[in-house]
Design an enzyme around this catalytic site. Structure first.
Site, short mmCIF file in Angstrom:
data_model
loop_
_atom_site.label_atom_id
_atom_site.label_comp_id
_atom_site.label_asym_id
_atom_site.label_seq_id
_atom_site.Cartn_x
_atom_site.Cartn_y
_atom_site.Cartn_z
N LYS A 77 0.79 -1.28 -0.27
CA LYS A 77 -0.11 0.02 -0.12
C LYS A 77 0.74 1.16 -0.20
O LYS A 77 0.68 2.23 -0.64
CB LYS A 77 -0.95 0.04 1.30
CG LYS A 77 -2.22 -0.45 1.09
CD LYS A 77 -3.23 -0.27 2.24
CE LYS A 77 -4.50 -1.18 2.10
NZ LYS A 77 -5.34 -1.07 3.23
N ARG B 291 -18.27 8.98 4.11
CA ARG B 291 -19.01 7.82 3.03
C ARG B 291 -17.87 7.37 2.16
O ARG B 291 -17.43 8.03 1.29
CB ARG B 291 -20.13 8.19 2.84
CG ARG B 291 -21.24 8.71 3.94
CD ARG B 291 -22.42 9.92 3.27
NE ARG B 291 -21.69 10.79 2.67
CZ ARG B 291 -22.26 11.72 1.99
NH1 ARG B 291 -23.60 11.52 1.47
NH2 ARG B 291 -21.73 12.66 1.65
N GLU B 292 -17.72 6.10 1.88
CA GLU B 292 -17.10 5.62 0.97
C GLU B 292 -17.78 6.05 -0.39
O GLU B 292 -18.87 6.17 -0.28
CB GLU B 292 -16.68 4.06 0.94
CG GLU B 292 -15.92 3.66 1.94
CD GLU B 292 -15.62 2.28 2.10
OE1 GLU B 292 -15.68 1.50 1.08
OE2 GLU B 292 -14.98 1.69 3.15
N CYS C 37 -18.20 -1.21 7.48
CA CYS C 37 -18.47 -0.59 8.42
C CYS C 37 -19.83 -1.16 9.03
O CYS C 37 -20.16 -1.59 10.20
CB CYS C 37 -18.58 0.92 8.28
SG CYS C 37 -16.88 1.53 8.10
N LYS D 103 -20.28 -4.69 10.58
CA LYS D 103 -19.36 -4.99 11.87
C LYS D 103 -19.61 -4.19 13.20
O LYS D 103 -19.36 -4.23 14.16
CB LYS D 103 -17.85 -4.98 11.30
CG LYS D 103 -17.30 -3.94 10.75
CD LYS D 103 -16.15 -3.27 12.02
CE LYS D 103 -15.54 -1.78 10.97
NZ LYS D 103 -15.25 -0.97 12.21
N1 LIG Z 1 -14.25 3.06 5.42
C1 LIG Z 1 -15.10 3.76 5.91
O1 LIG Z 1 -15.76 4.25 5.20
C2 LIG Z 1 -15.10 4.14 7.34
C3 LIG Z 1 -15.82 5.21 7.81
C4 LIG Z 1 -15.65 5.68 9.04
C5 LIG Z 1 -14.85 5.20 9.93
N2 LIG Z 1 -13.98 3.99 9.47
C6 LIG Z 1 -13.25 3.38 10.55
O2 LIG Z 1 -11.84 3.62 10.30
C7 LIG Z 1 -11.08 2.57 10.72
C8 LIG Z 1 -10.17 2.01 9.32
O3 LIG Z 1 -11.12 1.82 8.37
P1 LIG Z 1 -10.69 1.26 7.03
O4 LIG Z 1 -11.76 0.88 6.11
O5 LIG Z 1 -9.81 2.14 6.48
O6 LIG Z 1 -9.93 -0.23 7.11
P2 LIG Z 1 -8.70 -0.86 6.37
O7 LIG Z 1 -8.68 -2.19 7.04
O8 LIG Z 1 -9.11 -0.85 4.87
O9 LIG Z 1 -7.37 0.13 6.66
C9 LIG Z 1 -6.89 -0.02 7.76
C10 LIG Z 1 -5.30 0.14 7.49
O10 LIG Z 1 -4.66 0.24 8.78
C11 LIG Z 1 -3.29 -0.29 8.48
N3 LIG Z 1 -2.73 -0.84 9.85
C12 LIG Z 1 -3.02 -1.73 10.50
N4 LIG Z 1 -2.39 -1.99 11.68
C13 LIG Z 1 -1.72 -0.95 11.62
C14 LIG Z 1 -0.41 -0.32 12.33
N5 LIG Z 1 -0.21 -0.87 13.75
N6 LIG Z 1 0.25 0.72 12.02
C15 LIG Z 1 -0.05 1.27 10.69
N7 LIG Z 1 -0.89 0.61 9.97
C16 LIG Z 1 -1.66 -0.15 10.41
C17 LIG Z 1 -3.64 -1.60 7.69
O11 LIG Z 1 -2.58 -2.09 7.01
C18 LIG Z 1 -4.78 -1.06 6.60
O12 LIG Z 1 -4.03 -0.42 5.44
C19 LIG Z 1 -11.93 1.40 11.07
O13 LIG Z 1 -12.29 1.58 12.57
C20 LIG Z 1 -13.30 1.74 10.55
O14 LIG Z 1 -14.58 1.35 11.38
C21 LIG Z 1 -14.18 3.66 8.24
#
Ligand SMILES: NC(=O)c1ccc[n+]([C@@H]2O[C@H](COP(=O)([O-])OP(=O)(O)OC[C@H]3O[C@@H](n4cnc5c(N)ncnc54)[C@H](O)[C@@H]3O)[C@@H](O)[C@H]2O)c1
Length: 412
Positions: free
Chosen positions: A17, A129-130, A240, A243
């Site tokens: 990434k 929002r995605e 989201c 879960k």
């Molecule tokens: N996707 C959405 O639309 C959205 C919206 C609001 C909130 N969230 C919240 O945001 C958080 C992230 O969601 P996401 O969809 O981006 O998840 P994701 O799994 O797509 O991305 C998470 C990233 O964190 C990285 N990561 C894991 N451990 C790490 C560490 N110790 N140090 C650095 N990087 C690390 C992973 O490699 C990954 O790239 C979640 O808690 C989710 O609930 C997501």
């Protein structure tokens, strides 16, 4: 953040990434993101080295909080690992800003760890929002800060970070950690409930000959209800809502409040039943699926995204395949991500060739490209005369007029 004028280093443990981001490419499809990544201001770089956090004074934690294997609770191991890795690189006066969606009580626990360095923790839930992530980030509809009771310094510090969006006068709510954490999960619980409510009405409509779309239009005129997020279909999915409502229930169980959020379990079940309903409609029309060719229009959990985490579209495709159908799936963006998690399916990026020799078509994601298909033209491309509209997205009359048997969700 870089676009807002800050100097930013993005740290991720995933080397692939980081490499993609460093070359100016987004590792997933999100409208407007490539333009931001290739902006020539030079304020944004990416690394896997946590040591590079040392030069910063504000540290956002946005790592994943997926559902634990074999249970409903959130897996906080990534958040814990990120905080522990960061601790040696933060100093008094620094701010650690939690963005990940976490169970209520997490921030208070993490704040104690952060306090050992003299830094402060703020919980600042993320509402993007995605599909709209860029505009939601640059122009959010509200910002929430959860702070410790004795914290008199973090608010102005974080206000400086968000100076540009705050200058538009958007609401900024300062509260305690628990409320900030709950704002996020309760917002998602409400949204999930709204979708599942209308899908429950779809089940009633199916049993009574009513039309759930007309019903949604009619009740949506009441401003207390509102029409948005009231579309019956194959239900919600993604990384989201599913879960988050499960983790919220798991947390309520821990708090001895299982019955308070028991309704979310029902919402989850209604939601999952709609996927089965879409599968059943295909069976109703084709009978035995063995060897029948079914084309899926859409794989992503929503349009303008290539995210297939817990995607209703991909799950329906898999179920049809498991029942013996030859599934050919197409999606403007989500074929590579789907291929990684469902290699057993056939994929074709070209709608026209995907449709050739088909027995049934399932509209599974509301991509505008699919709505603009002309049913008369489609009829000339395919042998299929059955269309299952899993999202109540198409013009039923136009498809019927072109000779198709049209089946929607909660409507006839
Ligand atoms: N996707 C959405 O639309 C959205 C919206 C609001 C909130 N969230 C919240 O945001 C958080 C992230 O969601 P996401 O969809 O981006 O998840 P994701 O799994 O797509 O991305 C998470 C990233 O964190 C990285 N990561 C894991 N451990 C790490 C560490 N110790 N140090 C650095 N990087 C690390 C992973 O490699 C990954 O790239 C979640 O808690 C989710 O609930 C997501």
């Amino acid at each position: 953040m870089a676009d807002l004028g800050h100097t930013v280093v993005g740290i991720d443990t995933d080397q692939a990434k980081v490499d993609l981001l460093s070359s100016g490419s987004a590792p997933f499809f999100e409208p407007g993101l490539p333009e931001l990544l290739s902006a020539p201001h030079g304020r944004l770089r990416f690394t896997t080295s946590i040591k590079e956090a040392s030069g910063a004074s504000v540290h956002f934690i946005a790592v994943g909080t997926p559902q634990i294997a074999g249970g409903n609770a959130a897996d906080l191991s990534y958040v814990d690992a990120a905080i522990e890795a960061l601790l040696p690189h933060i100093a008094p006066g620094h701010l650690v800003v939690g963005k990940s969606t976490v169970p209520v009580g997490t921030a208070a626990r993490l704040a104690e760890r952060v306090a050992t360095t003299g830094a402060r923790l703020v919980w600042n839930p993320e509402f993007l929002r995605e599909g709209f992530a860029v505009s939601d980030t640059i122009s959010p509809d509200r910002i929430v800060y959860g702070i410790a009771a004795d914290d008199h310094t973090s608010v102005p510090q974080l206000d400086e970070v968000y100076a540009a969006p705050l200058s538009t006068g958007l609401p900024r709510i300062v509260t305690d950690y628990a409320t900030a954490e709950l704002v996020k999960v309760s917002a998602n619980a409400f949204l999930a409930t709204k979708i599942s409510f209308i899908n429950a009405m779809a089940e009633i409509a199916e049993a009574t000959g009513a039309d759930v779309t007309t019903l949604a239009d009619a009740i949506g005129h009441d401003v207390r209800i509102g029409r948005r997020f009231l579309n019956a279909g194959m239900g919600f999915g993604g990384g989201c809502l599913p879960k988050d409502i499960r983790a919220f229930q798991a947390r309520a169980d821990e708090l001895g409040l299982s019955s308070t959020l028991a309704f979310l379990g029902h919402m989850d079940q209604i939601n999952l039943r709609r996927r089965e309903r879409a599968v059943q409609l295909v069976i109703d029309e084709l009978g035995d699926l063995g060897g029948r060719r079914v084309v899926m229009l859409g794989l992503a959990f929503k349009p303008d995204s290539d995210d297939v985490r817990d995607s209703p579209a991909l799950e329906v495709a898999r179920r049809l395949h498991a029942l013996g159908a030859l599934v050919v799936a197409t999606d403007p963006e989500a074929i590579p991500s789907s291929r990684r998690s469902a290699p057993e399916l056939d994929y074709d990026p070209d709608v026209r060739t995907a449709l050739r020799d088909a027995d049934a078509i399932v509209l599974a994601t509301e991509w505008p490209q699919f709505r603009s298909l002309d049913p008369v033209e489609v009829a000339s491309w395919t042998t299929a005369r059955v269309i299952i509209d899993g999202r109540n997205y198409l013009d039923a009359d136009a498809w019927r007029a072109a000779g198709f048997t049209y089946r929607g969700m909660g409507r006839f």
